[in-house]
Write a protein that holds these residues in place. Structure first.
Motif, PDB file in Angstrom:
ATOM      1  N   ILE A 116       0.834  -1.216   0.000  1.00 25.18           N
ATOM      2  CA  ILE A 116       0.000   0.000   0.000  1.00 25.18           C
ATOM      3  C   ILE A 116       0.865   1.261   0.000  1.00 25.18           C
ATOM      4  N   LEU A 117       2.034   1.202   0.634  1.00 28.04           N
ATOM      5  CA  LEU A 117       2.958   2.343   0.606  1.00 28.04           C
ATOM      6  C   LEU A 117       3.401   2.637  -0.819  1.00 28.04           C
ATOM      7  N   ASN A 118       3.667   1.604  -1.581  1.00 29.66           N
ATOM      8  CA  ASN A 118       4.097   1.792  -2.966  1.00 29.66           C
ATOM      9  C   ASN A 118       3.036   2.492  -3.797  1.00 29.66           C
ATOM     10  N   ALA A 119       1.772   2.172  -3.529  1.00 33.01           N
ATOM     11  CA  ALA A 119       0.674   2.815  -4.270  1.00 33.01           C
ATOM     12  C   ALA A 119       0.656   4.314  -3.988  1.00 33.01           C
ATOM     13  N   VAL A 120       0.860   4.699  -2.731  1.00 34.29           N
ATOM     14  CA  VAL A 120       0.851   6.122  -2.369  1.00 34.29           C
ATOM     15  C   VAL A 120       2.067   6.823  -2.970  1.00 34.29           C
ATOM     16  N   LEU A 121       3.226   6.182  -2.865  1.00 33.76           N
ATOM     17  CA  LEU A 121       4.447   6.778  -3.428  1.00 33.76           C
ATOM     18  C   LEU A 121       4.302   6.978  -4.928  1.00 33.76           C
ATOM     19  N   ARG A 122       3.746   5.969  -5.603  1.00 35.75           N
ATOM     20  CA  ARG A 122       3.535   6.076  -7.041  1.00 35.75           C
ATOM     21  C   ARG A 122       2.580   7.224  -7.359  1.00 35.75           C
ATOM     22  N   GLY A 123       1.548   7.388  -6.539  1.00 39.70           N
ATOM     23  CA  GLY A 123       0.588   8.476  -6.746  1.00 39.70           C
ATOM     24  C   GLY A 123       1.221   9.839  -6.568  1.00 39.70           C
ATOM     25  N   TYR A 124       2.039   9.990  -5.522  1.00 39.55           N
ATOM     26  CA  TYR A 124       2.726  11.265  -5.313  1.00 39.55           C
ATOM     27  C   TYR A 124       3.632  11.592  -6.499  1.00 39.55           C
ATOM     28  N   CYS A 125       4.404  10.607  -6.939  1.00 40.03           N
ATOM     29  CA  CYS A 125       5.343  10.843  -8.045  1.00 40.03           C
ATOM     30  C   CYS A 125       4.599  11.168  -9.337  1.00 40.03           C
ATOM     31  N   ALA A 126       3.481  10.474  -9.581  1.00 43.82           N
ATOM     32  CA  ALA A 126       2.706  10.713 -10.801  1.00 43.82           C
ATOM     33  C   ALA A 126       2.141  12.123 -10.837  1.00 43.82           C
ATOM     34  N   ASN A 127       1.945  12.719  -9.660  1.00 43.10           N
ATOM     35  CA  ASN A 127       1.389  14.080  -9.587  1.00 43.10           C
ATOM     36  C   ASN A 127       2.443  15.127  -9.261  1.00 43.10           C
ATOM     37  N   GLY A 128       3.717  14.755  -9.412  1.00 40.42           N
ATOM     38  CA  GLY A 128       4.805  15.718  -9.263  1.00 40.42           C
ATOM     39  C   GLY A 128       5.224  16.016  -7.839  1.00 40.42           C
ATOM     40  N   LEU A 129       4.713  15.293  -6.856  1.00 35.80           N
ATOM     41  CA  LEU A 129       5.054  15.549  -5.446  1.00 35.80           C
ATOM     42  C   LEU A 129       6.209  14.635  -5.030  1.00 35.80           C
ATOM     43  N   HIS A 130       7.362  14.849  -5.671  1.00 33.55           N
ATOM     44  CA  HIS A 130       8.491  13.932  -5.504  1.00 33.55           C
ATOM     45  C   HIS A 130       9.105  14.020  -4.107  1.00 33.55           C
ATOM     46  N   GLN A 131       9.288  15.234  -3.600  1.00 33.35           N
ATOM     47  CA  GLN A 131       9.884  15.368  -2.275  1.00 33.35           C
ATOM     48  C   GLN A 131       8.933  14.826  -1.202  1.00 33.35           C
ATOM     49  N   LYS A 132       7.640  15.009  -1.414  1.00 36.52           N
ATOM     50  CA  LYS A 132       6.665  14.488  -0.464  1.00 36.52           C
ATOM     51  C   LYS A 132       6.726  12.957  -0.421  1.00 36.52           C
ATOM     52  N   ALA A 133       6.976  12.357  -1.588  1.00 34.68           N
ATOM     53  CA  ALA A 133       7.110  10.899  -1.646  1.00 34.68           C
ATOM     54  C   ALA A 133       8.327  10.438  -0.849  1.00 34.68           C
ATOM     55  N   ILE A 134       9.430  11.141  -0.999  1.00 33.53           N
ATOM     56  CA  ILE A 134      10.653  10.766  -0.282  1.00 33.53           C
ATOM     57  C   ILE A 134      10.457  10.932   1.228  1.00 33.53           C
ATOM     58  N   ASP A 135       9.814  12.029   1.620  1.00 31.51           N
ATOM     59  CA  ASP A 135       9.571  12.263   3.058  1.00 31.51           C
ATOM     60  C   ASP A 135       8.680  11.173   3.647  1.00 31.51           C
ATOM     61  N   LEU A 136       7.633  10.772   2.901  1.00 32.12           N
ATOM     62  CA  LEU A 136       6.741   9.707   3.375  1.00 32.12           C
ATOM     63  C   LEU A 136       7.514   8.395   3.519  1.00 32.12           C
ATOM     64  N   PHE A 137       8.376   8.103   2.549  1.00 31.45           N
ATOM     65  CA  PHE A 137       9.189   6.879   2.610  1.00 31.45           C
ATOM     66  C   PHE A 137       9.996   6.830   3.913  1.00 31.45           C
TER      67      PHE A 137
END
Length: 751
Positions: A108-129
């Motif tokens: 489920i984490l991968n789904a959220v990370l993929r969603g953030y990256c697809a919408n340009g929220l790359h730093q937010k994805a890294i912070d969530l990771f």
């Protein structure tokens, strides 16, 4: 029964609103069943259809069933919902579902990370990771692959290396999927050494791995190594696929050898060239200056479509074959293939880049006249042409057009508008557009910094540069050149040195324009030794480099040094002669100046005549200077008469001074300096009544003396002061209190 009646209503809405539902083989009796497994399967099927067709309404219907049947805690369905909502840009809904998940796992984490990256929220994805890893969630290979892609999009090498260490510690470094993502990340961050290190360290490679190493070498400009890796790939038994071919052609378009090798492989190996590959071959040949080879590929195409025509027309336009490209436009029309906006945009861009501004405007007008709507690329391409033609009204009309058609918010258009408004001196318009750019990139910041520098708002340019650094936006050579120009304008030596250090650290100091800006900055800050040191260390000098070095010596009166540099120039241009004549004027080298002026192969401009007049008049040859003015092929402007007037003051020649002053007044010049100079000449000879006449004339013509402006650097920030505008400075009261105290102390000491 109420929940089931609600469910029936939802199903009716779903069936009536989506044709996909009617074809999904769902039966109402089965959905009304209390068998939760059947409901779960149908929800999964709905969500998969929604993801396939990017249909958020299917997600909403499935979401309603999930809530009704109490399946919200199901990790699999939650993951599918997050994926669908993210894919459709509904991140708020995706985040709400994620927040309610009772237990987060890698899936489920991968789904959220993929969603953030697809919408340009790359730093937010890294912070969530990082947060979830600390909470105990164990990442898998896909997690790291997704995070490496986020780092690649941010071009953040530091974070990328930190995550690389985490992946290695978790034993994922040997995973082919992770290794390929690592290579992509390092390539986009410009670290070719790390790309090679990862590739060489992989226990096994696949076609993607080989394609990545080939494209990394090509992206870095190392085309020989790229071609060698492609050869090794084939020898190792890996057959390049379409992605490999397209990648290599896209990256190696400026190297004909690599393009030729790829083309040869396609012909020899029996590789079936698709339309995409043939179009890429045409574009690649065009980029490396082989327009005729591009035409041969074009004629060999079994099927020619609009993209193929566009590629060929762009190839000819890129290589300066503008008449041929216009003819190809006509041929495309006659072939029955409709021209689109892309066709016109490519030609407009090529014309603009080659300073053929009139032709660019003509093609743009043709685009509009045939009934096509200009797109972002067409508008961003024609705006530089408008600035080249000095048509500020056209710029405002284009701006209004983009606003009406909801294109104005595109960053590319706003960047171009900032640049063009700045070139017209309309800085307020440029600032408004710049302020509206929410997602500023390096081009946005560079355009604003350059705009301030071009209009001599040096303090504002430096302040904008500091704000840019504060956003962690990496400067490019254009930014560095502009900010160095501003440092030179305010004699900001300390800041200039800091930027020099940054340029050396990031290996951009050896670029001709950056090096030239450094030479100019040190010279204008009075550090000629450092200026010459940078000049001597530059391996790739251009004419600009020689001209700024000459100009630096000329301003400081080092005539011999300036003429030494002038002797190194094989083909001097107008600016070279300006610098050389200026050096002769400052050093009193009259004969050398006359010789240089007579050696000019091009037609002298007003600036050259002004310097020659200044040179002759300064040395006391006033009549010879006056004769030169009267024999000029064009009417002398105020700059030339101003040089003459200054010499009349030096040599106390009242007669020629009055004659020269009258010519300046007749020209309608609004330069207050000339009036003051004439007034001073008259005052030197006691002609006070005439002095009063000049002052009255200044009032009548509304000629005002410009306010003086000074700069000072305080606490690493450049501050400007303008006469009679003290109230505009936020600290003027405290400054004048200090000044008053100093005056009192001075009076006390004098007593």
């Amino acid at each position: 029964m109420k929940p089931f009646s609600s469910l029936v209503s939802l199903l009716k809405v779903a069936v009536s609103s989506s044709r996909l539902l009617s074809s999904s083989s769902l039966s109402l009796p089965l959905l009304l069943s209390k068998d939760f497994h059947s409901v779960k399967d149908h929800c999964r099927h709905l969500l998969e259809l929604g993801i396939l067709h990017e249909n958020p309404s299917l997600g909403s219907h499935a979401h309603a069933r999930i809530v009704v049947f109490g399946l919200e805690r199901d990790s699999f369905l939650s993951t599918k919902l997050i994926t669908l909502y993210s894919l459709c840009g509904r991140l708020h809904d995706a985040s709400a579902i994620f927040a309610r998940v009772p237990r987060c796992d890698a899936f489920i984490l991968n789904a959220v990370l993929r969603g953030y990256c697809a919408n340009g929220l790359h730093q937010k994805a890294i912070d969530l990771f990082h947060r979830k890893r600390k909470d105990g969630v164990r990442p898998d290979s896909y997690t790291f692959s997704c995070i490496f892609k986020a780092c690649a999009s941010l071009s953040d090498l530091r974070q990328g290396k930190e995550l690389h260490h985490l992946a290695a510690a978790g034993g994922f470094e040997s995973d082919v999927f992770v290794g390929n993502s690592l290579m992509c990340m390092y390539a986009k961050c410009g670290s070719i050494e790390d790309v090679v290190r990862v590739f060489d360290g992989m226990p096994q490679q696949d076609t993607v791995s080989w394609t990545s190493i080939v494209s990394a070498y090509a992206r870095d400009g190392r085309h020989v190594e790229a071609a060698e890796k492609l050869r090794q790939m084939i020898e190792c038994g890996f057959r390049p696929d379409q992605v490999t071919m397209l990648t290599v052609l896209a990256m190696s378009g400026d190297t004909p050898e690599v393009v030729g090798q790829v083309h040869g492989y396609i012909l020899r190996s029996g590789f079936e060239p698709t339309s995409m590959i043939q179009n890429s071959l045409i574009s690649a040949y065009g980029k490396c200056g082989r327009a005729e080879e591009a035409r041969k590929v074009f004629h060999g195409c079994a099927r020619v479509n609009r993209v193929t025509w566009n590629a060929l027309i762009s190839s000819y336009a890129q290589n300066g074959l503008f008449d041929e490209s216009r003819q190809l436009l006509r041929d495309m029309k006659h072939s029955g293939c409709d021209l689109d906006v892309v066709t016109y945009s490519g030609v407009i861009s090529s014309f603009s880049q080659n300073d053929l501004f009139g032709s660019a405007m003509a093609v743009f007008e043709e685009l509009v006249n045939v009934g096509l709507k200009p797109d972002v690329v067409a508008i961003a391409s024609v705006l530089p042409a408008i600035s080249g033609l000095q048509c500020s009204n056209y710029c405002k009309e284009i701006h209004a057009f983009t606003y009406r058609h909801r294109l104005e918010s595109d960053r590319r258009i706003r960047n171009a508008l900032v640049s063009v408004y700045s070139k017209f001196g309309l800085l307020q318009c440029a600032e408004r557009v710049f302020g509206a750019i929410g997602d500023r990139d390096v081009i946005s910041w560079s355009s604003m910094v350059m705009g301030y520098a071009q209009n001599q708002y040096f303090a504002e340019a430096l302040d904008t540069f500091q704000r840019m650094i504060g956003t962690r936006t990496e400067p490019n050579p254009i930014t560095v050149t502009s900010v160095l120009s501003s440092c030179a304008g305010v004699s900001g030596l300390r800041q200039g040195k800091e930027i020099h250090a940054w340029a050396v650290k990031n290996s951009v100091d050896d670029q001709p324009f950056v090096g030239s800006a450094l030479v100019d900055m040190y010279a204008k800050c009075g550090r000629l030794g450092d200026s010459r040191k940078v000049f001597d260390l530059m391996e790739d000098k251009n004419l600009v480099t020689y001209n700024v070095m000459m100009g630096g010596y000329a301003v400081h009166g080092l005539t011999e040094n300036a003429l030494e540099i002038f002797g190194m120039v094989d083909e001097p241009d107008q600016v070279s002669f300006i610098a050389a004549l200026s050096a002769c004027s400052h050093g009193g080298k009259v004969e050398e100046g006359i010789e240089i002026f007579n050696s000019m192969r091009m037609r002298p401009r007003e600036g050259h005549y002004a310097l020659m007049v200044d040179l002759l008049a300064r040395s006391g040859r006033l009549q010879q200077a006056l004769d030169l003015i009267t024999t000029m092929p064009t009417k002398a402007g105020s700059e030339i008469w101003g040089a003459m007037l200054g010499a009349c003051r030096i040599h106390s020649d009242l007669e020629i001074g009055i004659y020269t002053g009258n010519r300046i007044i007749e020209s309608g010049s609004g330069n207050s300096g000339y009036y003051v100079l004439l007034s001073n000449i008259l005052a030197d000879f006691g002609r006070w009544e005439d002095v009063e006449v000049i002052r009255e004339l200044m009032k009548e013509k509304e000629v005002k003396k410009c306010a003086g402006c000074s700069w000072i650097e305080v606490n690493k920030r450049v501050r400007s002061f303008v006469a009679k505008e003290r109230a505009h400075h936020p600290e003027w009261k405290s400054m004048f209190q200090v000044l008053s105290a100093l005056n009192e102390q001075t009076r006390g000491m004098s007593c």
